[in-house]
Every structure is written in structure tokens, then in C-alpha cells.
Design a protein around this motif. Structure first.
Motif, PDB file in Angstrom:
ATOM      1  N   ASP A 247      91.233  82.896  57.214  1.00 31.24           N
ATOM      2  CA  ASP A 247      91.994  81.707  57.583  1.00 31.24           C
ATOM      3  C   ASP A 247      93.464  82.024  57.337  1.00 31.24           C
ATOM      4  O   ASP A 247      93.912  82.075  56.196  1.00 31.24           O
ATOM      5  N   PRO A 248      94.224  82.246  58.421  1.00 32.89           N
ATOM      6  CA  PRO A 248      95.609  82.691  58.224  1.00 32.89           C
ATOM      7  C   PRO A 248      96.467  81.652  57.508  1.00 32.89           C
ATOM      8  O   PRO A 248      97.523  82.001  56.984  1.00 32.89           O
ATOM      9  N   PHE A 249      96.026  80.393  57.466  1.00 33.29           N
ATOM     10  CA  PHE A 249      96.821  79.349  56.826  1.00 33.29           C
ATOM     11  C   PHE A 249      96.257  78.954  55.465  1.00 33.29           C
ATOM     12  O   PHE A 249      96.585  77.881  54.960  1.00 33.29           O
ATOM     13  N   ILE A 250      95.428  79.777  54.892  1.00 33.72           N
ATOM     14  CA  ILE A 250      94.790  79.412  53.633  1.00 33.72           C
ATOM     15  C   ILE A 250      95.854  79.077  52.575  1.00 33.72           C
ATOM     16  O   ILE A 250      96.851  79.764  52.430  1.00 33.72           O
ATOM     17  N   GLY A 251      95.630  77.978  51.904  1.00 32.22           N
ATOM     18  CA  GLY A 251      96.560  77.546  50.862  1.00 32.22           C
ATOM     19  C   GLY A 251      97.774  76.813  51.403  1.00 32.22           C
ATOM     20  O   GLY A 251      98.672  76.458  50.643  1.00 32.22           O
ATOM     21  N   ARG A 252      97.822  76.608  52.732  1.00 33.45           N
ATOM     22  CA  ARG A 252      98.939  75.866  53.306  1.00 33.45           C
ATOM     23  C   ARG A 252      98.441  74.622  54.035  1.00 33.45           C
ATOM     24  O   ARG A 252      97.232  74.391  54.125  1.00 33.45           O
ATOM     25  N   SER A 253      99.365  73.867  54.561  1.00 34.56           N
ATOM     26  CA  SER A 253      98.984  72.552  55.101  1.00 34.56           C
ATOM     27  C   SER A 253      98.016  72.669  56.280  1.00 34.56           C
ATOM     28  O   SER A 253      97.179  71.797  56.490  1.00 34.56           O
ATOM     29  N   ASP A 254      98.136  73.765  57.019  1.00 38.68           N
ATOM     30  CA  ASP A 254      97.255  73.910  58.179  1.00 38.68           C
ATOM     31  C   ASP A 254      95.953  74.647  57.856  1.00 38.68           C
ATOM     32  O   ASP A 254      95.247  75.084  58.773  1.00 38.68           O
ATOM     33  N   GLU A 255      95.640  74.742  56.589  1.00 40.29           N
ATOM     34  CA  GLU A 255      94.399  75.412  56.194  1.00 40.29           C
ATOM     35  C   GLU A 255      93.207  74.817  56.936  1.00 40.29           C
ATOM     36  O   GLU A 255      93.102  73.594  57.080  1.00 40.29           O
ATOM     37  N   GLY A 256      92.347  75.713  57.432  1.00 38.92           N
ATOM     38  CA  GLY A 256      91.129  75.267  58.096  1.00 38.92           C
ATOM     39  C   GLY A 256      91.289  75.039  59.587  1.00 38.92           C
ATOM     40  O   GLY A 256      90.297  74.843  60.282  1.00 38.92           O
ATOM     41  N   LYS A 257      92.529  75.113  60.080  1.00 42.87           N
ATOM     42  CA  LYS A 257      92.728  74.814  61.503  1.00 42.87           C
ATOM     43  C   LYS A 257      92.624  76.042  62.396  1.00 42.87           C
ATOM     44  O   LYS A 257      92.492  75.925  63.609  1.00 42.87           O
ATOM     45  N   VAL A 258      92.717  77.215  61.784  1.00 35.96           N
ATOM     46  CA  VAL A 258      92.467  78.454  62.525  1.00 35.96           C
ATOM     47  C   VAL A 258      91.411  79.243  61.761  1.00 35.96           C
ATOM     48  O   VAL A 258      91.555  79.485  60.560  1.00 35.96           O
ATOM     49  N   ARG A 259      90.356  79.610  62.447  1.00 41.69           N
ATOM     50  CA  ARG A 259      89.295  80.386  61.798  1.00 41.69           C
ATOM     51  C   ARG A 259      89.044  81.652  62.590  1.00 41.69           C
ATOM     52  O   ARG A 259      88.864  81.607  63.808  1.00 41.69           O
ATOM     53  N   LYS A 260      89.040  82.754  61.889  1.00 43.11           N
ATOM     54  CA  LYS A 260      88.748  84.036  62.533  1.00 43.11           C
ATOM     55  C   LYS A 260      87.508  84.622  61.885  1.00 43.11           C
ATOM     56  O   LYS A 260      87.395  84.623  60.659  1.00 43.11           O
TER      57      LYS A 260
ATOM     58  N   ILE B 273      96.188  74.911  68.789  1.00 43.24           N
ATOM     59  CA  ILE B 273      96.518  74.984  70.216  1.00 43.24           C
ATOM     60  C   ILE B 273      95.261  74.827  71.073  1.00 43.24           C
ATOM     61  O   ILE B 273      95.250  75.164  72.242  1.00 43.24           O
ATOM     62  N   ASN B 274      94.202  74.320  70.461  1.00 40.69           N
ATOM     63  CA  ASN B 274      92.949  74.074  71.171  1.00 40.69           C
ATOM     64  C   ASN B 274      92.455  75.320  71.915  1.00 40.69           C
ATOM     65  O   ASN B 274      92.172  75.287  73.104  1.00 40.69           O
ATOM     66  N   MET B 275      92.404  76.429  71.211  1.00 38.18           N
ATOM     67  CA  MET B 275      92.031  77.700  71.834  1.00 38.18           C
ATOM     68  C   MET B 275      90.809  78.287  71.126  1.00 38.18           C
ATOM     69  O   MET B 275      90.688  78.214  69.915  1.00 38.18           O
ATOM     70  N   GLU B 276      89.922  78.846  71.907  1.00 35.30           N
ATOM     71  CA  GLU B 276      88.788  79.553  71.339  1.00 35.30           C
ATOM     72  C   GLU B 276      88.601  80.843  72.126  1.00 35.30           C
ATOM     73  O   GLU B 276      88.639  80.832  73.356  1.00 35.30           O
ATOM     74  N   GLU B 277      88.449  81.919  71.411  1.00 36.79           N
ATOM     75  CA  GLU B 277      88.313  83.211  72.084  1.00 36.79           C
ATOM     76  C   GLU B 277      87.293  84.048  71.312  1.00 36.79           C
ATOM     77  O   GLU B 277      87.252  84.015  70.084  1.00 36.79           O
ATOM     78  N   SER B 278      86.476  84.781  72.037  1.00 32.33           N
ATOM     79  CA  SER B 278      85.515  85.678  71.380  1.00 32.33           C
ATOM     80  C   SER B 278      85.453  86.963  72.198  1.00 32.33           C
ATOM     81  O   SER B 278      85.119  86.926  73.379  1.00 32.33           O
ATOM     82  N   ILE B 279      85.807  88.057  71.577  1.00 32.95           N
ATOM     83  CA  ILE B 279      85.904  89.326  72.299  1.00 32.95           C
ATOM     84  C   ILE B 279      84.940  90.329  71.682  1.00 32.95           C
ATOM     85  O   ILE B 279      84.862  90.446  70.458  1.00 32.95           O
ATOM     86  N   PHE B 280      84.212  91.028  72.541  1.00 37.37           N
ATOM     87  CA  PHE B 280      83.196  91.980  72.096  1.00 37.37           C
ATOM     88  C   PHE B 280      83.564  93.401  72.504  1.00 37.37           C
ATOM     89  O   PHE B 280      83.915  93.634  73.668  1.00 37.37           O
ATOM     90  N   VAL B 281      83.465  94.335  71.578  1.00 36.57           N
ATOM     91  CA  VAL B 281      83.671  95.749  71.906  1.00 36.57           C
ATOM     92  C   VAL B 281      82.524  96.557  71.296  1.00 36.57           C
ATOM     93  O   VAL B 281      82.399  96.635  70.079  1.00 36.57           O
ATOM     94  N   PRO B 282      81.682  97.140  72.140  1.00 30.40           N
ATOM     95  CA  PRO B 282      80.647  98.025  71.595  1.00 30.40           C
ATOM     96  C   PRO B 282      81.267  99.358  71.189  1.00 30.40           C
ATOM     97  O   PRO B 282      82.086  99.916  71.923  1.00 30.40           O
ATOM     98  N   VAL B 283      80.889  99.826  70.003  1.00 31.56           N
ATOM     99  CA  VAL B 283      81.465 101.051  69.439  1.00 31.56           C
ATOM    100  C   VAL B 283      80.336 102.044  69.206  1.00 31.56           C
ATOM    101  O   VAL B 283      79.392 101.758  68.457  1.00 31.56           O
ATOM    102  N   THR B 284      80.404 103.196  69.865  1.00 30.90           N
ATOM    103  CA  THR B 284      79.335 104.182  69.712  1.00 30.90           C
ATOM    104  C   THR B 284      79.405 104.836  68.329  1.00 30.90           C
ATOM    105  O   THR B 284      80.393 104.711  67.605  1.00 30.90           O
TER     106      THR B 284
END
Lengths: 220, 220, 220, 220
Positions: D121-134, D158-169
């Protein structure tokens, strides 16, 4: 099978204080014209205690020829300090343990279900031998998530007993292994190969290297 | 299955002496303006004998173009010396064995229950071929606590036979593996990558690198 | 299951010659004021062929800002040459194969009973695509003593087909793994961490480091 | 058991643009007299996305004594960008994740059939804590050929959701492990051992080293 009891001497406890910066103190810098000292203790912070690991460089001695040899092998210094509140640690109660090269090797090669135990007597060979005993135990956690590091110190000189536990996850253990593997050649001086294995030194090697002599496994 | 006999020739034994500092002697330093020689032998001291390992840098030769190539690969030098009393070792009776890169690789990859054996004839290809035989055996200890290193030397030129055993614990073996892994690239000159893999050398790489030519796997 | 046939085109065979020094030739040195080029090919000599491995440094390109980035990743160059007599190899018939970082990673992580196979077309994306095919196979030896390296080259442009086999023992393979592991960070430029991870650069890091910005995972 | 859904916010999508050079942009260089910045991101290009890994050096702070200590540990920066066509990636939609030392250790020690998952959570410990989750998940591919890296970011700001997949041999993963193992000592400052473990520093070590004191595990 972890049966070590954790007790705390009253005498020692009264001396406790909490440094405001909540970390170990650093000795003053000395030595002119030398590269600055860099403190690189790596800490594993847990709820009940912290474990800090830091390498100590070897000491070299000069031979009559002007060459050097290792005078004392380097080691890795472990510091255990118990918690004194949320994200605060009581560095005045810290206990230390100095890992030799072989002990480092033992930790590097420890399997996920293996244990090891090291005994140190800091006064070995001196009049107070046997009066301070330190035991470092490293045992697998029961849930398989890593290893438990436990340093127990019994100091009969000041009537003190301390036992500090730090659980170390697999990921944290892998960091230790990586650091230890990196450090070992430096602790034993093998990093000086970077100076001797240079093409520019060709002449020395051809003319003056002792291994050109008959002693070189009969010039095998 | 350890059946090697340890015998000692009378002749050789009479030449024995004990150096007061109880260690190997160091040759005089030579070469002006070169980095000082550093002796970094790492010793495993045991009750009956000591094993010392030390790296030997490779030798480079100059090509007509001014470039260098490896003239002789580096190696790791093993010295075995039997005990001559409590914490004293008889370095005059020491036996030496020089590990090649491949032999180092074999020791690095040796499993905990695996053995290996190397044979050296220091006079191979010369008139005294076959008159000195050295065998290094590395076998798992029966209690699973590590490996037994055994160097046997049969020297028919001076009618000498010596066999020295050093048990090496898992932790000590892990230190050797760490040192050997560190040393191998230096022994084979690959540490010079640190010079060629520099951004400052961009121009050379762009303009003069032989691999820009057609030989570069057809510029693949 | 090794069924590759080894054949030799007549045309190509007539061009063969045997260099007296029995080794690869070295290109002339160029570039003033740069560290001298060092050739560090490591060879595995076998009765029927030789395999030489040598690292190739990456190429950097300069950005407008004066900074650098990797222009082409480094690789490891394999040369296979068939034997032309006792301890003599026919370097004019040599075949080459350039290992990418990922292929190096595959060889590093190859289990003792695992195989791998890489296909290269040096003319891929060009008009002669498909006319030269190179296949490198690495397979466990049937007696479990190591791996067999086999490079097959089919060159329809000059009507040439060559397949060269080099058995590699476990110890030799361990040397390759050690070299490859050492080389990989250099081939990908990560050795430049040695420049950026310096305490003397503190000011730059505090004042000018892009990661102090909001992009740093929101200053996590 | 891969059940993460991949969705894309409309708002965010409209901001997208495709840089012509199809790669990340580089910040301007700053700092006079310092070694030039070198960008050494290593990319794993796949059909649907690309994963780039790049080390970030630690930050040091100066102590009153003139010595240094680590102010912030280094890390490894991951960038995921989805494909925007054949061999083109949409760097404006890239998502980033910064691996700590322990997370790097977890990836290094991950078995071929093991998984791991990290939450930031890039905002951990700040006012926006919990609003961005990775969430970074690394799981074995079902065919045993390697691991799947999946970065999911939910940004409620910013009402954004993204999920990116990379297979790694396996081979690509081995490259990452080699790079991470190399980088870890630098990220934690242990590379400064190269300065302190020098024979030339003998005097400092003999006269001024704090470990000569009584604190050195009672001069053990």
C-alpha cells in the motif's frame, strides 16, 4: 522442542535506558586518509526483538618482506535486542554473538529442516573461563515458514541471564545466505585475488612468482 | 570403506624439523610498483592434521597486438600437514596438491553422499613420470557430518610415502565451496569483464569490437 | 536418443587448414587509452572436439542526458572445433553459437537429468532467413557423469553440415555454471551498481535521484 | 487457481498514449563530477506484456563522525507494461512494484512448485491509506515450465484497476535469481567490504578499530 527459558536479571534491568533514536550507537571515526567507515548492519525487526547482522573485515599483518597475511579472519557480528514497545528496541539489553567463517558456512548450508547450535565462551583460556556462556541456536519454525534464531547468554560475573528469540522467514534467511556468501571471501581475504589476477602483473608472475619454482607440485 | 594405509618413510622422517612459529614460511617479496603480495591461506585445523587452501592467480601472456590472453589458468593450492603435538603442525612434512579449475568444479558440485578422487603425477611427460603419485580422495564421513579429505603421496625418488587425513565438517565444506565459487572466475580471467563491461568503453565497442563483424554468428 | 548425424560438406572441407599454434586466432587490438583487451576463452578439451566459452561484454549507448543505457546485452560465445589429431583441433572447421542471457539462465538451472535445446537462425528477419540453422542440444550423458553438448549447423548457403559433440563432466559443468553466474550481471550491466551504491554519492541520491519523486511507488 | 480478473478503468484508458520508441522514458541526468547514471533495466518480453527489472542503489546518510550508514536500503524495481500490438508495449499503462530485500530473498529461494504473494500500500500510514492496493503474485505455471508473475493494482483514487500477467520461463527465472543474488549485497551496502577488507588499512584496524575494545564479545 524449544524449551529454553527466558529470564532477566534484576540488577541488569535497572541499568536499562532507551535511546531516543532507537538504534545502536556508532563509535567515533578515526584514521586520516582512509576510506570512511560505513555501517551496514542489516536488521530483521520482529514484534519481540530485532536481529542485526554486520560484517567485520579481517585484520592483516605485515610480513618482513613487505607482503601481508591475514592476522585475524573477519566475522559476522550478530546483535539481538528485545523490544521495548511498538517498533522500539532496548539496545541497552542487546546481546552480541560473533560468527566465525565456519559458523557462517554452517548457516549457509543449513537445510530447511535442519538445526544448529554454537557455543561461545568469550573468556576461554583466561581466568574467567566458564563464567560467561553464550549459545546461539537456529532451529526450523514448527510451521515450516523459516528458522528461529535464539541467543542465550548466561553471565555469572554480573548475575545476568538473557534469552532473545527472533523468527526469521525463508525470505529473510535467503537474504542472510546471500549476504554471508558474498562476505565470506572478504572475511578471509580472498578478495585480494582481484589485485593479483590482473593481466598487467604479467611480468611479476613470469619472473618472480614463487610458484615457478620446483615447489609447484614439481612444476606440474 | 576407507582402507588407505598411512605409513611414513624413515629417511624422510629424519629430516623433519619444527619451525617455531608453527606455520608455512613465506617467500621474499619481489616486483617494484606492484600491489603487495597478500597471503590468504585459509586453514582447517584438526587434531591430527591441518589443511590449508590458497588461490593462485592465473598467468597472462601478451599477444603481438598488445592484448592479453591466459597463459596458465589459476588454481587452488592445498597443503596438508600432520600434527606434531597440541596445536602444532609439522610443516616440513607437508604435502601439496594443486587443484585445477575442473577439480574445483567437482568439489563445488559434490553431493553430501558423493565421493571423488583425483590423481596427479607431477612428472607426467618427463623422464621421471610415474615415480611420484599423488591421490586426493574426498569421501563422506560415516556419520554424515561432512567429508574426509585424504592426500596420499608416494614418492619413489626419495622412497617416501605419506597419507594425511583431515575431516571437514559441513560448515567448513560450505566455506570452501563459497571460496572456490568466488575464486573460479578469477582463476580463469573472467574478472576482466569488470574492465570491458563499462559504459565508458562505448566507443571502442561501437567502432572496433571484432564482434560487429560478420563472424558474430552472422551478426545474429 | 541422440540421433543427430555428423556429416561434412566436401566443399567446406577443402578449405580447411591447421594453424600451427592449434588455437583460435586473435583480432588486432584497437582503441587508444582503453584497458587492453583480454581473451579469456575457457576450453574443455576432449578427444574428438574442443568447446571454448568466452564472455562478450554488453554494448552501451549514450542518452541525450549524458546517461547510458544498455544497447545490446552481452552474451557468452561458444566455439566448437573438431579434433584433427592428438591434442590438435581444426579451428577452421569451428562452429560458433552465441548464448543469450536467458539461454545462459537455462544452462545454469539445468538439472542433472534434464535436457535443453536452443535454435538460432543468424539471418532471421533477413532475406536469407531459414538458410542457416544452428541447434545446440545439451543432454545428460547416459552414464550420469555429466552432459553432452552438441552443436549442429546446417548451412544451405555453402552446402555445409556439421555436428560436433563435446561431453562435459559434472565438474566441468560446475565450472561453466560458476562462470555463467559470475558473468550474467556483467552481461546485463548490473555491475554498474558498484558505482551507484557508494556512500560518497549521498548528495546525488538525496537531491537528484528520480526515485525521490512521486513515481517511486507513491514514495512507498 | 489463477482467478484474478483483468479490468481496465475507462478514465485511465483515455490518457493512454504510445511513445514512438516503445520504451520507458529516462529522467534528465544531474549531479556534477559523479559517475554517469546507467540504466540497466532487464526486460522479459512476452506476447501480452513485458516485465522490466532494475536495481535501485541504497541511500547513505552521513553521521556526525564523518562515517556513513544506510539511510534507505536499495530495492529492485519491477515495471509491468501490457502489449499494445506486435512487439509494442503501452508504457503509459505500466504498473510498478518495488521489491524489498526480504521480498527479493523470497523470490531467490522460491522452489519450482512454490508460490508467493506480496501486498503493498503506497500510502500506508498516510491519509490515503487503503485507497491503492498492489498485489504481486508469483505462481508456478501449470505446465511446470516456469512461474507466472502477476501484478494487480487497484487504485480507488482514480478509479483504476489493472492486472498484468507475464509468464517467466525457468531460464528467465534463473537470470532473475542470478541478478538478485548479485544485487542484494549492494542494496544493503555490504559491497563496502571491498573498501574495508584491504591490507593497506592495517594500521587503522590495529589502532582504531572499535572491535579491539571490550565490547568485541569480550575480545573473544
Amino acid at each position: 522442542t524449544l524449551s529454553i527459558k527466558c529470564s532477566q536479571s534484576d540488577t541488569y534491568g535497572q541499568q536499562r535506558s532507551f535511546s531516543p533514536n532507537n538504534g545502536p550507537s556508532y563509535p567515533p571515526q578515526s584514521g586520516v586518509g582512509l576510506p570512511p567507515k560505513v555501517f551496514v548492519g542489516h536488521s530483521i525487526y520482529k514484534g519481540k526483538a530485532v536481529l542485526t547482522v554486520e560484517p567485520r573485515a579481517p585484520e592483516f599483518v605485515t610480513l618482513e618482506s613487505g607482503a601481508f597475511k591475514i592476522g585475524r579472519e573477519g566475522n559476522v557480528f550478530l546483535q539481538f535486542a528485545p523490544a521495548a514497545g511498538t517498533r522500539q528496541y532496548d539496545w541497552d539489553r542487546k546481546q552480541i554473538f560473533s560468527l566465525s567463517a565456519t559458523e557462517i558456512g554452517t548457516l549457509i548450508s543449513l537445510g530447511p529442516t535442519e538445526s544448529c547450535e554454537f557455543f561461545h565462551d568469550p573468556f576461554i583460556g583466561r581466568s574467567d573461563e566458564g563464567k560467561v556462556r553464550k549459545v546461539l541456536k537456529v532451529e526450523p519454525l514448527s510451521d515450516g515458514s523459516g528458522h528461529l534464531f535464539n541467543l542465550s547468554v548466561l553471565n555469572m560475573l554480573i548475575n545476568m541471564e538473557e534469552s532473545i528469540f527472533v523468527p526469521v522467514t525463508k525470505g529473510e534467511y535467503a537474504v542472510l545466505v546471500s549476504l554471508f556468501n558474498f562476505a565470506l571471501p572478504y572475511l578471509l581475504g580472498w578478495n585480494t585475488l582481484a589485485d593479483s589476477a590482473r593481466p598487467e602483473d604479467t611480468r611479476r608472475l613470469n619472473n618472480a612468482n614463487p610458484r615457478s619454482g620446483v615447489d609447484y607440485e614439481w612444476s606440474r
